[in-house]
Design a protein around this motif. Structure first.
Motif, PDB file in Angstrom:
ATOM      1  N   ASN A   1      -3.900  15.435  -0.595  1.00 42.93           N
ATOM      2  CA  ASN A   1      -5.289  14.498  -0.672  1.00 42.93           C
ATOM      3  C   ASN A   1      -6.543  15.570  -0.047  1.00 42.93           C
ATOM      4  OD1 ASN A   1      -3.630  14.093   1.637  1.00 42.93           O
ATOM      5  ND2 ASN A   1      -5.339  13.038   2.657  1.00 42.93           N
TER       6      ASN A   1
ATOM      7  N   CYS B   1       0.622  -1.235  -0.014  1.00 40.99           N
ATOM      8  CA  CYS B   1       0.010   0.172   0.018  1.00 40.99           C
ATOM      9  C   CYS B   1       0.845   1.368   0.022  1.00 40.99           C
ATOM     10  CB  CYS B   1      -0.867  -0.073   1.175  1.00 40.99           C
ATOM     11  SG  CYS B   1       0.037   0.044   2.941  1.00 40.99           S
ATOM     12  N   GLY B   2       0.466   2.481  -0.098  1.00 41.83           N
ATOM     13  CA  GLY B   2       0.966   3.636  -0.127  1.00 41.83           C
ATOM     14  C   GLY B   2       1.414   3.973   1.290  1.00 41.83           C
ATOM     15  N   THR B   3       0.827   3.239   2.225  1.00 42.38           N
ATOM     16  CA  THR B   3       1.460   3.681   3.588  1.00 42.38           C
ATOM     17  C   THR B   3       2.707   2.762   3.776  1.00 42.38           C
ATOM     18  OG1 THR B   3      -0.682   3.970   4.518  1.00 42.38           O
ATOM     19  CG2 THR B   3       0.860   3.283   6.187  1.00 42.38           C
TER      20      THR B   3
ATOM     21  N   SER C   1      -0.135   4.063  -4.640  1.00 40.67           N
ATOM     22  CA  SER C   1      -0.988   3.224  -4.279  1.00 40.67           C
ATOM     23  C   SER C   1      -1.809   2.743  -5.493  1.00 40.67           C
ATOM     24  CB  SER C   1      -1.588   3.632  -3.143  1.00 40.67           C
ATOM     25  OG  SER C   1      -2.608   2.932  -2.473  1.00 40.67           O
TER      26      SER C   1
ATOM     27  N   HIS D   1       0.064  13.185   4.501  1.00 45.02           N
ATOM     28  CA  HIS D   1      -0.746  12.293   4.911  1.00 45.02           C
ATOM     29  C   HIS D   1      -0.069  11.611   6.064  1.00 45.02           C
ATOM     30  CE1 HIS D   1      -2.336   8.214   4.886  1.00 45.02           C
ATOM     31  NE2 HIS D   1      -3.360   8.722   4.334  1.00 45.02           N
TER      32      HIS D   1
ATOM     33  N   HIS E   1      -4.980   1.356  -5.060  1.00 49.97           N
ATOM     34  CA  HIS E   1      -6.654   1.323  -4.875  1.00 49.97           C
ATOM     35  C   HIS E   1      -6.980   2.835  -5.016  1.00 49.97           C
ATOM     36  CE1 HIS E   1      -7.123   3.386  -0.463  1.00 49.97           C
ATOM     37  NE2 HIS E   1      -5.819   2.737  -0.671  1.00 49.97           N
ATOM     38  N   LYS E   2      -6.025   3.863  -5.302  1.00 46.79           N
ATOM     39  CA  LYS E   2      -6.461   5.099  -5.464  1.00 46.79           C
ATOM     40  C   LYS E   2      -6.827   5.312  -6.988  1.00 46.79           C
ATOM     41  CE  LYS E   2      -5.680   6.261  -1.305  1.00 46.79           C
ATOM     42  NZ  LYS E   2      -6.776   6.631  -0.321  1.00 46.79           N
TER      43      LYS E   2
ATOM     44  N   VAL F   1       0.443   9.307  -3.937  1.00 47.03           N
ATOM     45  CA  VAL F   1      -0.569   8.490  -3.958  1.00 47.03           C
ATOM     46  C   VAL F   1      -1.572   9.057  -4.835  1.00 47.03           C
ATOM     47  CG1 VAL F   1      -2.308   7.353  -2.337  1.00 47.03           C
ATOM     48  CG2 VAL F   1       0.230   7.000  -1.802  1.00 47.03           C
ATOM     49  N   GLN F   2      -1.829  10.189  -4.534  1.00 47.10           N
ATOM     50  CA  GLN F   2      -2.901  11.070  -5.100  1.00 47.10           C
ATOM     51  C   GLN F   2      -2.795  11.659  -6.448  1.00 47.10           C
ATOM     52  OE1 GLN F   2      -6.177  10.970  -4.095  1.00 47.10           O
ATOM     53  NE2 GLN F   2      -5.613  10.370  -2.087  1.00 47.10           N
TER      54      GLN F   2
ATOM     55  N   ASP G   1       5.381  11.828  -2.041  1.00 43.34           N
ATOM     56  CA  ASP G   1       4.158  10.936  -1.856  1.00 43.34           C
ATOM     57  C   ASP G   1       3.188  11.135  -3.136  1.00 43.34           C
ATOM     58  OD1 ASP G   1       1.724   9.784  -1.448  1.00 43.34           O
ATOM     59  OD2 ASP G   1       1.543  10.370   0.877  1.00 43.34           O
TER      60      ASP G   1
HETATM   61  N1  PLP Z   1      -0.704   9.031   1.090  1.00 48.04           N
HETATM   62  C1  PLP Z   1      -1.659   9.777   0.494  1.00 48.04           C
HETATM   63  C2  PLP Z   1      -1.693  11.345  -0.061  1.00 48.04           C
HETATM   64  C3  PLP Z   1      -3.228   9.435   0.523  1.00 48.04           C
HETATM   65  O1  PLP Z   1      -4.316   9.781   0.164  1.00 48.04           O
HETATM   66  C4  PLP Z   1      -3.449   8.170   0.981  1.00 48.04           C
HETATM   67  C5  PLP Z   1      -4.714   7.365   1.256  1.00 48.04           C
HETATM   68  O2  PLP Z   1      -5.548   8.114   1.600  1.00 48.04           O
HETATM   69  C6  PLP Z   1      -2.085   7.371   1.585  1.00 48.04           C
HETATM   70  C7  PLP Z   1      -0.729   7.916   1.454  1.00 48.04           C
HETATM   71  C8  PLP Z   1      -2.044   5.926   2.275  1.00 48.04           C
HETATM   72  O3  PLP Z   1      -2.396   5.152   0.995  1.00 48.04           O
HETATM   73  P1  PLP Z   1      -2.795   3.896   1.372  1.00 48.04           P
HETATM   74  O4  PLP Z   1      -4.367   3.651   1.531  1.00 48.04           O
HETATM   75  O5  PLP Z   1      -2.479   2.645   0.243  1.00 48.04           O
HETATM   76  O6  PLP Z   1      -1.899   2.945   2.370  1.00 48.04           O
END
Ligand code: PLP
Length: 378
Positions: free
Chosen positions: A148, A68-70, A194, A97, A196-197, A177-178, A175
């Motif tokens: 985000n 995941c992104g985390t 990530s 985030h 799932h986004k 992810v978005q 990051d």
């Molecule tokens: N970074 C940002 C900017 C996000 O919006 C999110 C999820 O909301 C994440 C990281 C975390 O991603 P994940 O849900 O895949 O762990």
């Protein structure tokens, strides 16, 4: 139902879920095994790596699949610093985030000199302020690509040039992810994404680690992902991620135009309501899929619940932040406080949304805002 919470997660694309099903039910072999079907799985894994890396402007060897992104963000921060000798300064933006922000807090507890770079009213990091925080002993700078909550887009290329000018050894993480697939690739040492986004299932992400950058793996064991992330490869997730990325790449301009049209239509409609404020950049300048607006005199959570009962799903923009009143860290950092913060709602779109939905949603919002404001006055 109208789903305007695509920054929280997205619906899985049919092609992505079909790819996942195929790799669960038919091509279920472990790519590390030695027989022919496993060799095919290994080839497919390499192709998926090339697809995802290519869209980041990276080499396949620079991409590590994660869960995941985390995980990508945690690995980028903890792993890169663990591979360096000694401690020094770490700069992250104040609107990161929690998967970066909380990691930075943890690093402070471990003895790093952690500082938070301020943002302007739109939520973008001020390059001038960042310049003032940079020191020759700065080890890592982490500035998110797209915020985000506000949809602010940071100029990561400019951050990269600035940091390398002051401190060539300092690493730059972003990051993404978005931002991934929705914004052009950027120059940096580490980049997190990530699945799932982006219409892939939950449970898959990736971290780009530029060639030459050292990162201490978080998971050790069988040595998968070039030793960077042990554990049997999540083939269903990875193949679905690659399918979703390929689809986005094939329709990039169309998807972006469609999300932007929905966002601008909703913004235009909502701007007609009395006492509303835009939180974040001008709709033409921010990310195409995120709009944050405040409805003065109305509590965001109350409006969210009222809309949810009508079938419109949105967020207060703080799914990961404290639910206590006035405690939205991101909006606070932007200087959006008090009533304006209390009344903030984040709308986030995907290419599955339509302008007709934006019209219907605006009607529902206006009705509920008027109703809630009448209640409040009594
Ligand atoms: N970074 C940002 C900017 C996000 O919006 C999110 C999820 O909301 C994440 C990281 C975390 O991603 P994940 O849900 O895949 O762990």
């Amino acid at each position: 139902m109208i789903y305007f919470d695509n920054s929280a997660t997205t619906a899985c694309l049919r092609e992505a879920s079909e790819a996942a099903a195929e790799y669960m039910r038919e091509q279920y072999f472990n790519p590390a095994a030695a027989y022919a079907p496993a060799v095919k799985a290994e080839r497919d894994l390499s192709s998926a790596r090339a697809v995802v890396a290519g869209e980041m402007g990276a080499e396949p060897g620079e991409l590590v699949f994660t869960s995941c992104g985390t995980e990508s963000n945690n690995t980028a921060l903890f792993g890169s610093l663990a591979a360096m000798r000694g401690k020094g300064r770490v700069i992250v933006s104040s609107t990161e985030h929690p998967s970066v922000y909380e990691a930075a807090i943890e690093l402070r507890e471990r003895g790093y000199d952690v500082v938070f770079a301020p943002v302007d009213i739109t939520g973008a990091v001020s390059l001038e302020a960042l310049k003032g925080l940079l020191t020759p002993s700065t080890r890592l700078v982490s500035i998110m690509h797209v915020n985000n909550e506000s949809g602010a887009v940071n100029d990561v290329n400019a951050v990269f040039s600035l940091v390398k000018r002051v401190s060539p050894e300092c690493l730059v993480h972003s990051d993404g992810v978005q931002a991934f697939m929705k914004e052009a690739p950027v120059r940096c040492d580490l980049y997190s994404v990530s699945g799932h986004k982006l219409h892939a299932p939950k449970g898959v992400g990736a971290l780009m680690i530029k060639k030459g950058v050292r990162v201490k793996p978080y998971l050790v064991g069988g040595g998968q992902e070039n030793g960077m992330r042990s554990g049997t490869s999540n083939m269903p997730g990875i193949m679905a991620f690659s399918a979703a990325v390929s689809d986005f790449a094939a329709h990039r301009a169309e998807y972006r135009a469609s999300m932007l049209a929905v966002k601008k239509r909703l913004y235009k409609n909502l701007s007609l309501i009395r006492d509303v404020k835009l939180n974040g950049p001008d709709p033409d300048l921010g990310a195409a899929h995120i709009l944050n607006m405040s409805f003065m005199g109305v509590r965001g959570e109350v409006l969210l619940n009222a809309l949810s009962e009508k079938g419109l799903l949105v967020s207060t923009g703080s799914a990961c932040a404290s639910h206590k009143r006035g405690k939205n860290r991101i909006l606070n950092a932007m200087g959006v406080t008090g009533d304006r913060q209390d009344g903030a709602i984040r709308f986030s779109f995907s290419h599955f949304n339509t302008v007709e939905e934006a019209d219907i949603a605006a009607g529902m919002i206006e009705e509920q805002v008027n109703l809630l404001r009448r209640f409040r006055r009594r």
